[in-house]
Scaffold this motif. Structure first.
Motif, PDB file in Angstrom:
ATOM      1  N   MET A   1       0.853  -1.180   0.000  1.00 14.97           N
ATOM      2  CA  MET A   1       0.000   0.000   0.000  1.00 14.97           C
ATOM      3  C   MET A   1       0.898   1.242   0.000  1.00 14.97           C
ATOM      4  SD  MET A   1      -2.961   1.252   2.648  1.00 14.97           S
ATOM      5  CE  MET A   1      -1.916   1.614   4.016  1.00 14.97           C
ATOM      6  N   PHE A   2       0.541   2.207  -0.814  1.00 13.61           N
ATOM      7  CA  PHE A   2       1.276   3.460  -0.927  1.00 13.61           C
ATOM      8  C   PHE A   2       0.353   4.603  -0.539  1.00 13.61           C
ATOM      9  CE2 PHE A   2       3.300   0.447  -3.658  1.00 13.61           C
ATOM     10  CZ  PHE A   2       4.647   0.672  -3.452  1.00 13.61           C
ATOM     11  N   LYS A   3       0.876   5.557   0.233  1.00  9.37           N
ATOM     12  CA  LYS A   3       0.058   6.657   0.735  1.00  9.37           C
ATOM     13  C   LYS A   3       0.795   7.978   0.511  1.00  9.37           C
ATOM     14  CE  LYS A   3      -2.395   8.035   4.955  1.00  9.37           C
ATOM     15  NZ  LYS A   3      -2.662   7.651   6.344  1.00  9.37           N
ATOM     16  N   THR A   4       0.095   8.960  -0.082  1.00  7.37           N
ATOM     17  CA  THR A   4       0.668  10.271  -0.372  1.00  7.37           C
ATOM     18  C   THR A   4      -0.336  11.353   0.000  1.00  7.37           C
ATOM     19  OG1 THR A   4       1.861   9.348  -2.266  1.00  7.37           O
ATOM     20  CG2 THR A   4       1.633  11.745  -2.184  1.00  7.37           C
ATOM     21  N   LYS A   5       0.115  12.366   0.722  1.00 12.28           N
ATOM     22  CA  LYS A   5      -0.744  13.498   1.061  1.00 12.28           C
ATOM     23  C   LYS A   5      -0.845  14.413  -0.154  1.00 12.28           C
ATOM     24  CE  LYS A   5      -1.654  16.880   4.622  1.00 12.28           C
ATOM     25  NZ  LYS A   5      -1.241  17.427   5.912  1.00 12.28           N
ATOM     26  N   ILE A   6      -2.067  14.830  -0.487  1.00 19.03           N
ATOM     27  CA  ILE A   6      -2.283  15.677  -1.665  1.00 19.03           C
ATOM     28  C   ILE A   6      -3.202  16.841  -1.343  1.00 19.03           C
ATOM     29  CG2 ILE A   6      -1.957  13.763  -3.293  1.00 19.03           C
ATOM     30  CD1 ILE A   6      -5.070  13.936  -3.742  1.00 19.03           C
ATOM     31  N   ASN A   7      -3.272  17.774  -2.273  1.00 20.10           N
ATOM     32  CA  ASN A   7      -4.238  18.875  -2.254  1.00 20.10           C
ATOM     33  C   ASN A   7      -4.939  18.932  -3.596  1.00 20.10           C
ATOM     34  OD1 ASN A   7      -4.057  20.179   0.262  1.00 20.10           O
ATOM     35  ND2 ASN A   7      -2.128  21.119  -0.324  1.00 20.10           N
ATOM     36  N   LEU A   8      -6.244  19.012  -3.559  1.00 18.58           N
ATOM     37  CA  LEU A   8      -7.047  19.290  -4.754  1.00 18.58           C
ATOM     38  C   LEU A   8      -7.755  20.602  -4.471  1.00 18.58           C
ATOM     39  CD1 LEU A   8      -8.539  15.741  -5.424  1.00 18.58           C
ATOM     40  CD2 LEU A   8      -6.559  16.804  -6.516  1.00 18.58           C
ATOM     41  N   ILE A   9      -7.359  21.667  -5.154  1.00 16.18           N
ATOM     42  CA  ILE A   9      -7.833  23.008  -4.841  1.00 16.18           C
ATOM     43  C   ILE A   9      -8.981  23.446  -5.743  1.00 16.18           C
ATOM     44  CG2 ILE A   9      -7.142  25.427  -4.564  1.00 16.18           C
ATOM     45  CD1 ILE A   9      -5.627  23.628  -2.655  1.00 16.18           C
ATOM     46  N   THR A  10      -8.850  23.189  -7.032  1.00 16.96           N
ATOM     47  CA  THR A  10      -9.822  23.698  -8.003  1.00 16.96           C
ATOM     48  C   THR A  10     -10.551  22.543  -8.688  1.00 16.96           C
ATOM     49  OG1 THR A  10      -8.275  23.695  -9.862  1.00 16.96           O
ATOM     50  CG2 THR A  10      -8.301  25.676  -8.462  1.00 16.96           C
ATOM     51  N   SER A  11     -11.604  22.880  -9.412  1.00 17.51           N
ATOM     52  CA  SER A  11     -12.314  21.845 -10.177  1.00 17.51           C
ATOM     53  C   SER A  11     -11.415  21.310 -11.296  1.00 17.51           C
ATOM     54  CB  SER A  11     -13.626  22.385 -10.745  1.00 17.51           C
ATOM     55  OG  SER A  11     -13.400  23.453 -11.616  1.00 17.51           O
ATOM     56  N   THR A  12     -10.535  22.136 -11.813  1.00 21.74           N
ATOM     57  CA  THR A  12      -9.576  21.670 -12.817  1.00 21.74           C
ATOM     58  C   THR A  12      -8.649  20.621 -12.209  1.00 21.74           C
ATOM     59  OG1 THR A  12      -9.647  23.800 -13.942  1.00 21.74           O
ATOM     60  CG2 THR A  12      -7.757  22.395 -14.431  1.00 21.74           C
ATOM     61  N   ASP A  13      -8.197  20.856 -10.976  1.00 24.61           N
ATOM     62  CA  ASP A  13      -7.370  19.865 -10.266  1.00 24.61           C
ATOM     63  C   ASP A  13      -8.106  18.536 -10.170  1.00 24.61           C
ATOM     64  OD1 ASP A  13      -5.415  21.789  -9.800  1.00 24.61           O
ATOM     65  OD2 ASP A  13      -5.936  22.064  -7.684  1.00 24.61           O
ATOM     66  N   LYS A  41     -11.397   7.591  -8.083  1.00 28.04           N
ATOM     67  CA  LYS A  41     -11.730   7.641  -9.499  1.00 28.04           C
ATOM     68  C   LYS A  41     -13.107   8.271  -9.728  1.00 28.04           C
ATOM     69  CE  LYS A  41      -8.843   3.637 -10.367  1.00 28.04           C
ATOM     70  NZ  LYS A  41      -8.746   2.264 -10.875  1.00 28.04           N
ATOM     71  N   SER A  42     -13.728   8.766  -8.663  1.00 31.51           N
ATOM     72  CA  SER A  42     -15.051   9.374  -8.706  1.00 31.51           C
ATOM     73  C   SER A  42     -14.953  10.894  -8.616  1.00 31.51           C
ATOM     74  CB  SER A  42     -15.899   8.851  -7.539  1.00 31.51           C
ATOM     75  OG  SER A  42     -17.022   9.676  -7.324  1.00 31.51           O
ATOM     76  N   ILE A  43     -15.434  11.585  -9.637  1.00 36.14           N
ATOM     77  CA  ILE A  43     -15.417  13.050  -9.608  1.00 36.14           C
ATOM     78  C   ILE A  43     -16.256  13.565  -8.442  1.00 36.14           C
ATOM     79  CG2 ILE A  43     -16.218  15.126 -10.809  1.00 36.14           C
ATOM     80  CD1 ILE A  43     -15.230  13.877 -13.400  1.00 36.14           C
ATOM     81  N   MET A  44     -17.421  13.000  -8.241  1.00 34.32           N
ATOM     82  CA  MET A  44     -18.283  13.453  -7.145  1.00 34.32           C
ATOM     83  C   MET A  44     -17.630  13.198  -5.785  1.00 34.32           C
ATOM     84  SD  MET A  44     -20.744  14.973  -8.524  1.00 34.32           S
ATOM     85  CE  MET A  44     -21.814  15.229  -7.141  1.00 34.32           C
ATOM     86  N   GLY A  45     -16.974  12.072  -5.641  1.00 36.68           N
ATOM     87  CA  GLY A  45     -16.281  11.777  -4.397  1.00 36.68           C
ATOM     88  C   GLY A  45     -15.153  12.760  -4.133  1.00 36.68           C
ATOM     89  N   CYS A  46     -14.399  13.097  -5.175  1.00 36.94           N
ATOM     90  CA  CYS A  46     -13.296  14.056  -5.026  1.00 36.94           C
ATOM     91  C   CYS A  46     -13.810  15.449  -4.693  1.00 36.94           C
ATOM     92  CB  CYS A  46     -12.445  14.092  -6.292  1.00 36.94           C
ATOM     93  SG  CYS A  46     -11.463  12.596  -6.551  1.00 36.94           S
ATOM     94  N   ILE A  47     -14.943  15.829  -5.260  1.00 35.43           N
ATOM     95  CA  ILE A  47     -15.541  17.131  -4.932  1.00 35.43           C
ATOM     96  C   ILE A  47     -15.913  17.162  -3.451  1.00 35.43           C
ATOM     97  CG2 ILE A  47     -17.575  18.596  -5.284  1.00 35.43           C
ATOM     98  CD1 ILE A  47     -17.400  17.775  -8.282  1.00 35.43           C
ATOM     99  N   GLU A  51     -13.677  19.231   1.109  1.00 35.39           N
ATOM    100  CA  GLU A  51     -14.028  19.792   2.415  1.00 35.39           C
ATOM    101  C   GLU A  51     -13.147  19.259   3.546  1.00 35.39           C
ATOM    102  OE1 GLU A  51     -16.330  22.204   2.809  1.00 35.39           O
ATOM    103  OE2 GLU A  51     -16.494  22.186   0.638  1.00 35.39           O
ATOM    104  N   TRP A  52     -12.381  18.208   3.275  1.00 37.74           N
ATOM    105  CA  TRP A  52     -11.551  17.588   4.297  1.00 37.74           C
ATOM    106  C   TRP A  52     -10.368  18.482   4.640  1.00 37.74           C
ATOM    107  CZ3 TRP A  52     -10.921  12.054   1.845  1.00 37.74           C
ATOM    108  CH2 TRP A  52     -12.161  11.413   1.852  1.00 37.74           C
TER     109      TRP A  52
END
Length: 72
Positions: A1-13, A41-47, A51-52
């Motif tokens: 298992m691989f784990k990486t901290k990320i940021n998704l800021i915009t809808s483009t991201d 892999k879910s756009i709705m899930g990522c949106i 909030e996290w």
């Protein structure tokens, strides 16, 4: 298992991230510090995950080079 901290800021991201991880074989999940888990892999899930306070990608294989633009 691989784990990486990320940021998704915009809808483009989000769209770019989902496009990238959708091409990965196997499981790719987003998790937060409170053990919430969604399919990366879910756009709705990522949106929803925007909030996290913390967001991590967890995958069966090492995908860091594919997602490094989002890594913290």
């Amino acid at each position: 298992m691989f784990k990486t901290k990320i940021n998704l800021i915009t809808s483009t991201d989000i769209h770019r991230f989902v496009d990238i991880v959708s091409q990965v074989e196997g499981s790719v999940k987003l998790v937060d510090g409170n053990n919430y888990v969604i399919n990366a892999k879910s756009i709705m899930g990522c949106i929803a995950a925007m909030e996290w306070n913390e967001m991590y990608v967890v995958s069966d294989i090492d995908i860091y080079t594919k997602i490094m633009e989002f890594a913290e």
